[in-house]
Design a protein around this motif. Sequence first.
Motif, short mmCIF file in Angstrom:
data_model
loop_
_atom_site.label_atom_id
_atom_site.label_comp_id
_atom_site.label_asym_id
_atom_site.label_seq_id
_atom_site.Cartn_x
_atom_site.Cartn_y
_atom_site.Cartn_z
N GLN A 85 0.83 -1.21 0.00
CA GLN A 85 0.00 0.00 0.00
C GLN A 85 0.86 1.26 0.00
O GLN A 85 0.57 2.22 -0.71
CB GLN A 85 -0.95 0.03 1.21
CG GLN A 85 -1.95 -1.09 1.24
CD GLN A 85 -1.44 -2.31 2.00
OE1 GLN A 85 -0.26 -2.45 2.30
NE2 GLN A 85 -2.35 -3.22 2.30
N ALA A 86 1.91 1.27 0.81
CA ALA A 86 2.80 2.44 0.86
C ALA A 86 3.48 2.64 -0.49
O ALA A 86 3.59 3.77 -0.98
CB ALA A 86 3.83 2.27 1.98
N VAL B 195 0.96 4.10 -2.95
CA VAL B 195 0.73 5.53 -2.71
C VAL B 195 1.86 6.35 -3.30
O VAL B 195 1.63 7.33 -4.02
CB VAL B 195 0.57 5.82 -1.20
CG1 VAL B 195 0.72 7.31 -0.90
CG2 VAL B 195 -0.78 5.32 -0.69
N LEU C 216 2.89 5.71 10.37
CA LEU C 216 2.47 5.94 8.99
C LEU C 216 3.63 6.48 8.16
O LEU C 216 3.92 5.99 7.06
CB LEU C 216 1.27 6.89 8.95
CG LEU C 216 0.75 7.30 7.57
CD1 LEU C 216 0.42 6.09 6.70
CD2 LEU C 216 -0.47 8.20 7.74
N LEU D 114 5.88 4.74 4.95
CA LEU D 114 6.19 5.41 3.69
C LEU D 114 7.69 5.48 3.44
O LEU D 114 8.17 5.18 2.34
CB LEU D 114 5.58 6.81 3.67
CG LEU D 114 4.06 6.83 3.56
CD1 LEU D 114 3.50 8.18 3.98
CD2 LEU D 114 3.61 6.47 2.15
N GLU E 83 -2.67 1.04 7.63
CA GLU E 83 -3.15 0.43 6.40
C GLU E 83 -4.35 1.18 5.83
O GLU E 83 -4.41 1.48 4.63
CB GLU E 83 -3.52 -1.04 6.63
CG GLU E 83 -3.97 -1.73 5.37
CD GLU E 83 -4.25 -3.20 5.58
OE1 GLU E 83 -4.97 -3.76 4.73
OE2 GLU E 83 -3.76 -3.79 6.55
N LEU F 249 -3.37 4.52 4.19
CA LEU F 249 -2.77 4.38 2.87
C LEU F 249 -3.82 4.06 1.81
O LEU F 249 -3.79 4.62 0.71
CB LEU F 249 -1.68 3.31 2.91
CG LEU F 249 -0.46 3.66 3.78
CD1 LEU F 249 0.41 2.43 4.01
CD2 LEU F 249 0.33 4.80 3.17
#
Length: 178
Positions: free
Chosen positions: A7-8, A11, A33, A37, A152, A155
């Motif tokens: 997910q990161a 993004v 978070l 990333l 999660e 993201l």
Amino acid sequence: MDGATPQAAAVLDALRERGMTLAVAESLTGGALSAALVAVPGASDALNGAVVAYATPLKASVLGVDSDVLARRGPVDPEVARQMALGARSALAVEGRIADAGVATTGVAGPTPQGGQPVGTVHIGVSVGDRSLSRAFLFSGDRAAIRAATVEASLVFLLEVIAGLEPARDAPVHDGGE
């Protein structure tokens, strides 16, 4: 939560593809978070930075959250999350250019309720362009599980907004206002 997640990476890829930058504001996630990333190689291409505004007054003084909203509603609130995401974009401007997108987390990870809010209550704010939204969640589990679920969900929500997708129908979204 130490390693890069799909997910990161998604993004950051979406941000890079659009030439966009990101600012992060965290409360209950306490840096998790932004750590997710920065675990992705090349994150600095899109990530301006992050603010961990754990203390409620910092949400107003650093991120520009309306102090009247904080006084009336407390820090665990959809409007607070929305304003945190918007405020992070300005607070983390680089060379006078505000970030193109912002994401914020606020909530109650436990072990006890806070301000009348049960453990697991989470609000995530996302601000992209002229859209600033928040989404509410009620996660279960211990403190670590709630924080991980929040990362999660943040993201996923951010990616939906960046990609211009409409939020899922079963997920309540707050788009400002009193």
